[in-house]
Design a protein around this motif. Structure first.
Motif, PDB file in Angstrom:
ATOM      1  N   ALA A 129       0.834  -1.208   0.000  1.00 20.95           N
ATOM      2  CA  ALA A 129       0.000   0.000   0.000  1.00 20.95           C
ATOM      3  C   ALA A 129       0.871   1.262   0.000  1.00 20.95           C
ATOM      4  O   ALA A 129       0.551   2.247  -0.672  1.00 20.95           O
ATOM      5  CB  ALA A 129      -0.919  -0.005   1.210  1.00 20.95           C
ATOM      6  N   LEU A 130       1.968   1.216   0.755  1.00 11.79           N
ATOM      7  CA  LEU A 130       2.877   2.373   0.772  1.00 11.79           C
ATOM      8  C   LEU A 130       3.588   2.510  -0.579  1.00 11.79           C
ATOM      9  O   LEU A 130       3.631   3.605  -1.164  1.00 11.79           O
ATOM     10  CB  LEU A 130       3.886   2.226   1.927  1.00 11.79           C
ATOM     11  N   SER A 131       4.115   1.408  -1.076  1.00  3.34           N
ATOM     12  CA  SER A 131       4.861   1.448  -2.348  1.00  3.34           C
ATOM     13  C   SER A 131       3.987   1.934  -3.499  1.00  3.34           C
ATOM     14  O   SER A 131       4.492   2.529  -4.456  1.00  3.34           O
ATOM     15  CB  SER A 131       5.428   0.066  -2.683  1.00  3.34           C
ATOM     16  N   ALA A 132       2.678   1.681  -3.391  1.00  4.95           N
ATOM     17  CA  ALA A 132       1.754   2.105  -4.453  1.00  4.95           C
ATOM     18  C   ALA A 132       1.696   3.635  -4.569  1.00  4.95           C
ATOM     19  O   ALA A 132       1.243   4.165  -5.588  1.00  4.95           O
ATOM     20  CB  ALA A 132       0.360   1.542  -4.190  1.00  4.95           C
ATOM     21  N   GLN A 133       2.165   4.326  -3.514  1.00  9.52           N
ATOM     22  CA  GLN A 133       2.165   5.809  -3.547  1.00  9.52           C
ATOM     23  C   GLN A 133       3.336   6.377  -4.346  1.00  9.52           C
ATOM     24  O   GLN A 133       3.405   7.570  -4.586  1.00  9.52           O
ATOM     25  CB  GLN A 133       2.284   6.372  -2.112  1.00  9.52           C
ATOM     26  N   TYR A 134       4.284   5.519  -4.713  1.00  7.58           N
ATOM     27  CA  TYR A 134       5.541   6.015  -5.296  1.00  7.58           C
ATOM     28  C   TYR A 134       5.424   6.261  -6.799  1.00  7.58           C
ATOM     29  O   TYR A 134       6.228   5.764  -7.589  1.00  7.58           O
ATOM     30  CB  TYR A 134       6.684   5.031  -4.992  1.00  7.58           C
ATOM     31  N   ASP A 135       4.419   7.046  -7.146  1.00  2.19           N
ATOM     32  CA  ASP A 135       4.189   7.373  -8.545  1.00  2.19           C
ATOM     33  C   ASP A 135       4.017   8.890  -8.578  1.00  2.19           C
ATOM     34  O   ASP A 135       2.979   9.403  -8.175  1.00  2.19           O
ATOM     35  CB  ASP A 135       2.910   6.651  -9.025  1.00  2.19           C
ATOM     36  N   PHE A 136       5.070   9.590  -8.999  1.00  2.00           N
ATOM     37  CA  PHE A 136       5.106  11.035  -8.786  1.00  2.00           C
ATOM     38  C   PHE A 136       4.856  11.805 -10.080  1.00  2.00           C
ATOM     39  O   PHE A 136       5.357  11.435 -11.140  1.00  2.00           O
ATOM     40  CB  PHE A 136       6.453  11.433  -8.183  1.00  2.00           C
ATOM     41  N   ALA A 137       4.108  12.911  -9.925  1.00  2.00           N
ATOM     42  CA  ALA A 137       3.813  13.767 -11.086  1.00  2.00           C
ATOM     43  C   ALA A 137       4.894  14.824 -11.259  1.00  2.00           C
ATOM     44  O   ALA A 137       5.125  15.321 -12.364  1.00  2.00           O
ATOM     45  CB  ALA A 137       2.457  14.441 -10.908  1.00  2.00           C
ATOM     46  N   ASP A 138       5.547  15.173 -10.146  1.00  2.00           N
ATOM     47  CA  ASP A 138       6.536  16.251 -10.167  1.00  2.00           C
ATOM     48  C   ASP A 138       7.284  16.251  -8.833  1.00  2.00           C
ATOM     49  O   ASP A 138       7.016  15.401  -7.980  1.00  2.00           O
ATOM     50  CB  ASP A 138       5.849  17.606 -10.422  1.00  2.00           C
ATOM     51  N   LEU A 139       8.163  17.225  -8.655  1.00  2.00           N
ATOM     52  CA  LEU A 139       8.938  17.304  -7.416  1.00  2.00           C
ATOM     53  C   LEU A 139       8.032  17.439  -6.190  1.00  2.00           C
ATOM     54  O   LEU A 139       8.220  16.748  -5.192  1.00  2.00           O
ATOM     55  CB  LEU A 139       9.918  18.499  -7.506  1.00  2.00           C
ATOM     56  N   GLN A 140       7.021  18.327  -6.255  1.00  2.00           N
ATOM     57  CA  GLN A 140       6.183  18.570  -5.075  1.00  2.00           C
ATOM     58  C   GLN A 140       5.434  17.311  -4.634  1.00  2.00           C
ATOM     59  O   GLN A 140       5.320  17.037  -3.437  1.00  2.00           O
ATOM     60  CB  GLN A 140       5.195  19.713  -5.346  1.00  2.00           C
ATOM     61  N   SER A 141       4.946  16.531  -5.591  1.00  2.00           N
ATOM     62  CA  SER A 141       4.181  15.339  -5.206  1.00  2.00           C
ATOM     63  C   SER A 141       5.086  14.326  -4.499  1.00  2.00           C
ATOM     64  O   SER A 141       4.655  13.615  -3.594  1.00  2.00           O
ATOM     65  CB  SER A 141       3.494  14.712  -6.420  1.00  2.00           C
ATOM     66  N   PHE A 142       6.348  14.288  -4.884  1.00  2.00           N
ATOM     67  CA  PHE A 142       7.316  13.454  -4.168  1.00  2.00           C
ATOM     68  C   PHE A 142       7.581  14.028  -2.780  1.00  2.00           C
ATOM     69  O   PHE A 142       7.557  13.297  -1.775  1.00  2.00           O
ATOM     70  CB  PHE A 142       8.635  13.343  -4.953  1.00  2.00           C
ATOM     71  N   LEU A 143       7.825  15.332  -2.710  1.00  2.00           N
ATOM     72  CA  LEU A 143       8.174  15.956  -1.427  1.00  2.00           C
ATOM     73  C   LEU A 143       7.067  15.740  -0.395  1.00  2.00           C
ATOM     74  O   LEU A 143       7.353  15.520   0.787  1.00  2.00           O
ATOM     75  CB  LEU A 143       8.448  17.456  -1.612  1.00  2.00           C
ATOM     76  N   ASN A 144       5.808  15.764  -0.830  1.00  2.00           N
ATOM     77  CA  ASN A 144       4.698  15.562   0.111  1.00  2.00           C
ATOM     78  C   ASN A 144       4.828  14.214   0.826  1.00  2.00           C
ATOM     79  O   ASN A 144       4.677  14.124   2.043  1.00  2.00           O
ATOM     80  CB  ASN A 144       3.353  15.632  -0.617  1.00  2.00           C
ATOM     81  N   LEU A 145       5.147  13.171   0.080  1.00  2.00           N
ATOM     82  CA  LEU A 145       5.284  11.832   0.672  1.00  2.00           C
ATOM     83  C   LEU A 145       6.580  11.726   1.490  1.00  2.00           C
ATOM     84  O   LEU A 145       6.598  11.146   2.586  1.00  2.00           O
ATOM     85  CB  LEU A 145       5.261  10.779  -0.439  1.00  2.00           C
ATOM     86  N   TYR A 146       7.635  12.293   0.939  1.00  2.00           N
ATOM     87  CA  TYR A 146       8.962  12.288   1.589  1.00  2.00           C
ATOM     88  C   TYR A 146       8.873  12.920   2.984  1.00  2.00           C
ATOM     89  O   TYR A 146       9.330  12.346   3.969  1.00  2.00           O
ATOM     90  CB  TYR A 146       9.903  13.024   0.639  1.00  2.00           C
ATOM     91  N   TYR A 147       8.247  14.090   3.082  1.00  2.00           N
ATOM     92  CA  TYR A 147       8.118  14.742   4.403  1.00  2.00           C
ATOM     93  C   TYR A 147       7.159  13.974   5.310  1.00  2.00           C
ATOM     94  O   TYR A 147       7.414  13.836   6.508  1.00  2.00           O
ATOM     95  CB  TYR A 147       7.665  16.202   4.247  1.00  2.00           C
ATOM     96  N   ALA A 148       6.074  13.464   4.760  1.00  2.00           N
ATOM     97  CA  ALA A 148       5.100  12.724   5.586  1.00  2.00           C
ATOM     98  C   ALA A 148       5.760  11.491   6.210  1.00  2.00           C
ATOM     99  O   ALA A 148       5.573  11.206   7.396  1.00  2.00           O
ATOM    100  CB  ALA A 148       3.895  12.321   4.737  1.00  2.00           C
ATOM    101  N   ASN A 149       6.543  10.768   5.431  1.00  2.00           N
ATOM    102  CA  ASN A 149       7.166   9.539   5.934  1.00  2.00           C
ATOM    103  C   ASN A 149       8.229   9.807   7.001  1.00  2.00           C
ATOM    104  O   ASN A 149       8.551   8.929   7.797  1.00  2.00           O
ATOM    105  CB  ASN A 149       7.775   8.741   4.781  1.00  2.00           C
ATOM    106  N   MET A 150       8.758  11.026   7.023  1.00  2.00           N
ATOM    107  CA  MET A 150       9.763  11.372   8.042  1.00  2.00           C
ATOM    108  C   MET A 150       9.181  11.356   9.445  1.00  2.00           C
ATOM    109  O   MET A 150       9.930  11.317  10.426  1.00  2.00           O
ATOM    110  CB  MET A 150      10.315  12.780   7.787  1.00  2.00           C
ATOM    111  N   ALA A 151       7.842  11.406   9.560  1.00  2.00           N
ATOM    112  CA  ALA A 151       7.200  11.376  10.880  1.00  2.00           C
ATOM    113  C   ALA A 151       7.621  10.141  11.671  1.00  2.00           C
ATOM    114  O   ALA A 151       7.549  10.131  12.903  1.00  2.00           O
ATOM    115  CB  ALA A 151       5.684  11.396  10.722  1.00  2.00           C
ATOM    116  N   THR A 152       8.086   9.113  10.976  1.00  2.00           N
ATOM    117  CA  THR A 152       8.464   7.866  11.660  1.00  2.00           C
ATOM    118  C   THR A 152       9.841   7.968  12.330  1.00  2.00           C
ATOM    119  O   THR A 152      10.204   7.110  13.125  1.00  2.00           O
ATOM    120  CB  THR A 152       8.483   6.693  10.656  1.00  2.00           C
TER     121      THR A 152
END
Ligand code: HPA
Ligand code: ZN
Length: 326
Positions: A40-63
């Motif tokens: 389910a997490l890996s399914a998110q790794y489909d990015f439209a641009d830099l910002q869409s990647f950064l959103n997931l990158y920062y969210a995952n840092m919560a761990t």
């Protein structure tokens, strides 16, 4: 096959968190993530641009919560990088992304520094840390982080500039880079990834950077290419990242061969390997196979990575000799 020795100069530590690690840290630290499992997490790794990647990158840092978490992340990268042929690594860290969610700077820096201090002994990888300033935050915030990091006294190589590029030109950070320069720190900045060639000019002329991270949009400006070639300013290019963030359409269309052809000082790097489909060896294999780079071109990339690094001269000579001996 023993991989060719490389220096990796463009690597975000937080971008090395593999999906399995994110879920394990979430469980350990009791952080709620909206993904039931790795698929389910890996399914998110489909990015439209830099910002869409950064959103997931920062969210995952919560761990990432404790110094041990930061040490584990750093050590896991070094182990994997060593297998990829990396013999020297200059890695980015985004302290603001942790401070803004309530993690103490000491916790972050203690963990990362502990792993980096033993990198040569443990993994045969010499290393250094670059504090990356988030360009979509204020210049004052970057200045505060710089002051705090310097006051902490842990060894750092320099500062960089990352996160959402467009709308946040290097000129916003003139005072921060001037202060870092006065501290004797090395200076680098992401420029010309999604942003225009004008941002590369600014990084050079207003910030005085020694390397440009990405920089591939320099090809849109002949005068800029001439300047970069004349000064042999290193560009840390990240081929798989460029494809995954749709900066280029396809790996087969990547401008790396054109950049080499024009005499630009380019190296190959993995950027955020857990998100973009591979570590340094995967990037090298991708450009070799898709772009037909021969052994001589790969050797040039390896040599460039070492000469563009901030390693001391003894280490550079050692690594260049290893590259020359094939
Ligand atoms: N570009 C800009 N900022 C970043 C990146 C990137 O590829 N990765 C992590 N922060
Ligand atoms: Zn980057």
């Amino acid at each position: 096959m023993v991989p060719m020795p490389f220096a990796e100069l463009h690597l975000h530590l937080e971008g090395t968190l593999e999906p399995e690690t994110i879920l394990r840290l979430a469980e350990r630290n009791r952080i709620d993530l909206p993904y039931a499992d790795v698929d389910a997490l890996s399914a998110q790794y489909d990015f439209a641009d830099l910002q869409s990647f950064l959103n997931l990158y920062y969210a995952n840092m919560a761990t990432l919560q404790t110094a041990a978490d930061f040490a584990e992340m750093t050590d896991a990268y070094l182990a994997r990088a060593a297998r990829a042929g990396v013999r020297h690594a200059e890695v980015f860290l985004d302290p603001q992304a942790h401070l803004s969610r309530g993690i103490a700077l000491e916790e972050v820096m203690d963990g990362v520094s502990t792993a980096l201090e033993s990198s040569l002994a443990t993994h045969g990888v010499s290393s250094g840390l670059i504090i990356a300033m988030l360009r979509d935050h204020s210049a004052q915030s970057a200045m505060n982080v710089l002051d705090a990091v310097v006051a902490l006294g842990k060894p750092i190589l320099g500062i960089g500039l990352d996160s959402a590029e467009v709308g946040h030109p290097p000129s916003k950070f003139i005072d921060v880079f001037a202060r870092a320069r006065a501290e004797g720190l090395h200076l680098v900045a992401h420029a010309g990834e999604e942003g225009p060639p004008a941002y590369i000019w600014e990084a050079l002329d207003l910030l005085g950077v020694e390397r440009v991270d990405h920089g591939i949009r320099c090809l849109e400006d002949d005068a800029l290419v001439e300047r970069l070639v004349t000064e042999q300013t290193p560009l840390t290019v990240c081929p798989l990242s460029n494809v995954r963030l749709r900066v280029v359409d396809d790996i087969a269309d990547h401008p790396l061969p054109a950049m080499l052809q024009r005499g630009l000082n380019v190296s190959v790097n993995s950027d955020d390997p857990a998100y973009f489909g591979g570590y340094l060896d995967d990037n090298v294999t991708a450009v070799r196979d898709a772009l037909g780079l021969d052994e001589a071109a790969l050797t040039t990339l390896a040599r460039n990575s070492v000469t563009a690094s901030f390693a001391d001269d003894t280490r550079k000579v050692e690594l260049l000799a290893e590259i020359a001996s094939g």
